[in-house]
Scaffold this motif. Structure first.
Motif, PDB file in Angstrom:
ATOM      1  N   TRP A 264       0.869  -1.182   0.000  1.00 59.10           N
ATOM      2  CA  TRP A 264       0.000   0.000   0.000  1.00 59.10           C
ATOM      3  C   TRP A 264       0.899   1.222   0.000  1.00 59.10           C
ATOM      4  O   TRP A 264       1.683   1.434   0.931  1.00 59.10           O
TER       5      TRP A 264
ATOM      6  N   HIS B  82     -14.714   5.357  -6.143  1.00 62.99           N
ATOM      7  CA  HIS B  82     -13.457   5.177  -5.418  1.00 62.99           C
ATOM      8  C   HIS B  82     -12.315   4.865  -6.383  1.00 62.99           C
ATOM      9  O   HIS B  82     -12.535   4.357  -7.482  1.00 62.99           O
TER      10      HIS B  82
ATOM     11  N   GLU C 189      -8.983  -0.221  -5.476  1.00 62.26           N
ATOM     12  CA  GLU C 189      -9.110  -0.907  -4.199  1.00 62.26           C
ATOM     13  C   GLU C 189      -9.026  -2.408  -4.437  1.00 62.26           C
ATOM     14  O   GLU C 189      -9.162  -2.879  -5.570  1.00 62.26           O
TER      15      GLU C 189
ATOM     16  N   ARG D 139     -15.349  -5.625  -0.296  1.00 61.54           N
ATOM     17  CA  ARG D 139     -14.286  -4.633  -0.424  1.00 61.54           C
ATOM     18  C   ARG D 139     -13.302  -4.801   0.722  1.00 61.54           C
ATOM     19  O   ARG D 139     -13.697  -4.898   1.883  1.00 61.54           O
TER      20      ARG D 139
ATOM     21  N   THR E 249     -10.140  -2.789   1.010  1.00 65.75           N
ATOM     22  CA  THR E 249      -9.335  -1.607   1.336  1.00 65.75           C
ATOM     23  C   THR E 249     -10.145  -0.336   1.135  1.00 65.75           C
ATOM     24  O   THR E 249     -11.160  -0.318   0.418  1.00 65.75           O
ATOM     25  N   ASN E 250      -9.673   0.736   1.740  1.00 64.17           N
ATOM     26  CA  ASN E 250     -10.246   2.066   1.542  1.00 64.17           C
ATOM     27  C   ASN E 250      -9.094   3.046   1.393  1.00 64.17           C
ATOM     28  O   ASN E 250      -8.413   3.362   2.366  1.00 64.17           O
ATOM     29  N   SER E 251      -8.859   3.507   0.186  1.00 59.25           N
ATOM     30  CA  SER E 251      -7.687   4.335  -0.101  1.00 59.25           C
ATOM     31  C   SER E 251      -7.993   5.813  -0.188  1.00 59.25           C
ATOM     32  O   SER E 251      -7.095   6.628  -0.410  1.00 59.25           O
TER      33      SER E 251
END
Length: 710
Positions: free
Chosen positions: A60, A409, A412, A426, A428-430
């Motif tokens: 990441w 988004h 992800e 889902r 990840t949250n970027s």
């Protein structure tokens, strides 16, 4: 009707979220997309299932600080590393990582191997692995192969005994290590490299620039029972002109791609350890071999099948062929139709292939399906609109992990059961805090006739949902780079993600943004992808310039206030547009663009597109070199580039600057020391975007609007 933006800010206040008055005022006026926030968007890559299929590790990146994370479907990401950034570069990179067990990962960073346990999440340097960045693990994960002091070694991870396998010829560098399926051999790529000083007469003697040169490409194979031996060498020709890395097949044997130097022929070859080579598949195109989106060759885990992409049918489609095939007729075409495929991955039992594809009538999104080798049937798995790609099976084949970007988004990670009708999760949250998904604008697909031949040019149009269409507004044409990339009906999943974010920001500020997929772009038919053959900077420039014509047909666009900008190949196209039709655009921004293909390269993709060399057709190179026609430049220009650019060497921008100054042409510029081709560090992104916004505002916004923004 309730205004979502005002409601969002009111909700933040009601929840007690602190926000400075100035920021609140800005968001009330424009929305939550800010330059500071888009500079903080993170980017996940290199996702890999654990051996037991219970967890996924991935890298990441947070504006140059890259760390290793782990997540279990249904859980939250857990940081396994927290390496400090280099104080000079403000970057921290992890070069490579592999699962050593279901609870342990080995990674390389700064020429040192590290081991990290999922339980402790505290990476420890591995003793005896200083000076190592390239490594691989055997199929049973009990042995590690690595390059140290120029040679290939193997070591037992349990007994800690090691053995030197090669005595490499001086100057030959090994990389891309890979164990054979039985663990008895290690294959690797090798070449010679040099950083050669590039003489620039106009640059003086005190500051030098360098060209990266590589030659003597080879594939080597060495037995794990060898000691300081000469490898078995598999000669390759023109491998750097677009081939994939070598892979193991049954036999054991090695599969690799080769491209001809003019990029018109591609062969998939297989070589056994006696040195006998035969061709599994051969494509030839009189224009040039155009790589598909995510095209790659992938051998099945049992080594008996090869999956690959070919556009022989007119569209890039997925094929499979036995690795012992004696004729191309033994290949099977997995899908058919007016759409494209890419990113294939095998299940661990070698019975299924998951792949990415577009759809007929919709080349701007990607979906995922699974094909059965036994039945030939294909079942859709991921049908959600957006850009869904890079599927990977878990060890038991029951799950897929994949990358997804969408309107709401950026890129992800998602997981999904490998069966039709399943629901995705889902992982990840970027997005940074405060950037509200409801403020993101959905691009729409548009088509317009090219100036060159009236062929329809695909593009996306980004218009803020709150734009007053009874008024005239400025517009910007964004040109993607690479020549063979494309735009999507959602967030760009690759290197142009930050420019998509900037397009969102500019649209929120009142600009209408058009992003054309000029001919040569990937994701479309073979004819569109090869439409630039022997015409670099010609018809594709007319595709882009026609975008301004299209914008002028929109009643809410001011025809006298249209700007243009692009990165890399898009920077070249920006310059080319501004010198071929000098008053079409009010202003332009060249980000790390190529000014002269003669000094950039004479091989690979560009040689394929041009079809000639500067010696055989100097006129072709002249008309596709905007740096030689800057006397025609008539509108404001801003130039941005980093000095550590390995994609477009800094001397390309120096040459543009030198010619502009000699011609007495006014221009603005910002040079970023140590920055790479795709701007990455947050402080660089903030500066570059704020300069770009100020430049566009100064050139395209009415004086009263500029005063308000100031």
């Amino acid at each position: 009707m309730l205004n979502v933006r005002y409601f969002s800010v009111a909700l933040l206040l009601a929840l007690g979220v602190p926000s400075p008055l100035g920021v609140l005022a800005e968001e009330l006026a424009r929305g939550s997309i800010t330059i500071d926030r888009i500079a903080d968007i993170k980017y996940p890559t290199d996702e890999k299932w654990s051996p037991d299929g219970q967890a996924i590790a991935f890298l990441w990146d947070a504006a140059g600080k890259q760390d290793l994370f782990m997540i279990k479907p249904g859980g939250q990401p857990v940081a396994l590393t927290d390496f400090a950034v280099n104080p000079d570069t403000l970057i921290s990179d992890i070069d490579q990582f592999e699962w050593a067990a279901s609870d342990q990962i080995i990674l390389s960073r700064d020429n040192q191997l590290w081991s990290v346990s999922l339980a402790s999440a505290k990476p420890q340097p591995m003793e005896g692995f200083q000076g190592v960045s390239v490594f691989c693990l055997s199929p049973d994960r009990g042995t590690i192969a690595f390059v140290q002091k120029g040679d290939i070694w193997v070591e037992s991870l349990k007994a800690r005994t090691r053995r030197r396998l090669t005595h490499m010829p001086e100057g030959l560098q090994a990389f891309g290590l890979s164990f054979s399926p039985d663990g008895n051999y290690v294959a690797f790529d090798a070449d010679r490299e040099e950083q050669a000083p590039e003489p620039l007469a106009y640059n003086g003697d005190l500051v030098k620039v360098y060209r990266s040169l590589s030659w003597d490409d080879r594939i080597g194979v060495v037995s794990v029972f060898s000691y300081a031996a000469e490898p078995i060498w598999i000669p390759v020709s023109a491998r750097n002109y677009g081939s994939t890395e070598m892979q193991w097949a049954a036999g054991p044997s090695i599969v690799h791609e080769e491209f001809s130097e003019d990029h018109k022929t591609m062969e998939i070859k297989i070589t056994d350890l006696s040195g006998l080579t035969r061709t599994l598949w051969k494509d030839h195109d009189q224009a040039w071999i155009s790589p598909a989106d995510g095209a790659m060759d992938v051998t099945s885990p049992d080594g008996r099948w090869l999956a690959f992409i070919s556009d022989r049918s007119g569209w890039p489609h997925l094929y499979v062929i036995p690795t012992d095939a004696t004729s191309e007729s033994q290949a099977r075409q997995i899908s058919k139709g007016a759409f494209g495929d890419g990113y294939a991955a095998w299940s661990h039992d070698s019975k299924l292939v998951a792949f990415t594809h577009s759809a007929e009538g919709n080349q701007m999104e990607r979906f995922i399906s699974i094909a059965s080798l036994a039945t030939g049937s294909t079942e859709p798995i991921v049908r959600n609109r957006g850009v869904n790609r890079t599927p990977q099976f878990s060890s038991d084949g029951s799950m897929l992990v994949y990358e997804r970007s969408a309107v709401e988004h950026p890129l992800e990670l998602y997981s999904i059961p490998a069966k039709p009708g399943a629901q995705a999760t889902r992982l990840t949250n970027s997005l940074p805090p405060g950037l509200l998904p409801q403020d993101l604008i959905a691009p729409t697909a548009v088509y317009y006739p090219s100036r060159a031949d009236q062929k329809q040019v695909p593009a996306t149009l980004i218009v803020d949902q709150h734009l007053d269409r009874t008024q005239k507004h400025p517009a910007i044409v964004w040109i993607h780079g690479s020549g063979l990339d494309q735009n999507y009906l959602g967030w760009h999943p690759g290197y142009y993600r930050m420019y998509y974010a900037m397009s969102q920001y500019l649209a929120q500020q009142g600009y209408v943004v058009l992003t054309p997929d000029y001919r040569g772009s990937s994701g479309y038919s073979r004819d569109w992808a090869t439409g630039v053959s022997r015409d670099l900077g010609g018809s594709e420039t007319q595709d882009v310039n026609a975008g301004a014509d299209y914008l002028k047909t929109l009643g809410y666009v001011d025809p006298d206030r249209i700007g243009i900008w692009g990165l890399s190949y898009g920077g070249f196209m920006t310059l080319q547009s501004m010198v071929t039709d000098p008053t079409l655009f009010r202003c332009g921004i060249d980000v790390a663009g190529v000014g002269d293909w003669d000094t950039y390269t004479t091989g690979g993709m560009i040689l394929g597109r041009l079809g000639e060399t500067p010696v055989t057709d100097p006129e072709l190179y002249d008309r596709s070199a905007p740096v030689k026609h800057l006397d025609k430049l008539a509108r404001p220009l801003l130039i941005l580039q980093g000095t550590n650019d390995a994609n477009v060497p800094f001397w390309e921008t120096l040459k543009v600057i030198d010619n502009l100054e000699k011609l007495g042409k006014p221009f603005d510029m910002a040079i970023y020391p140590g920055e790479t081709h795709f701007f990455r560090r947050a402080y660089v992104l903030r500066d570059a975007w704020k300069r770009s916004e100020a430049f566009f505002n100064n050139c395209l916004m009415p004086q009263d609007s500029k005063a308000k923004s100031d």
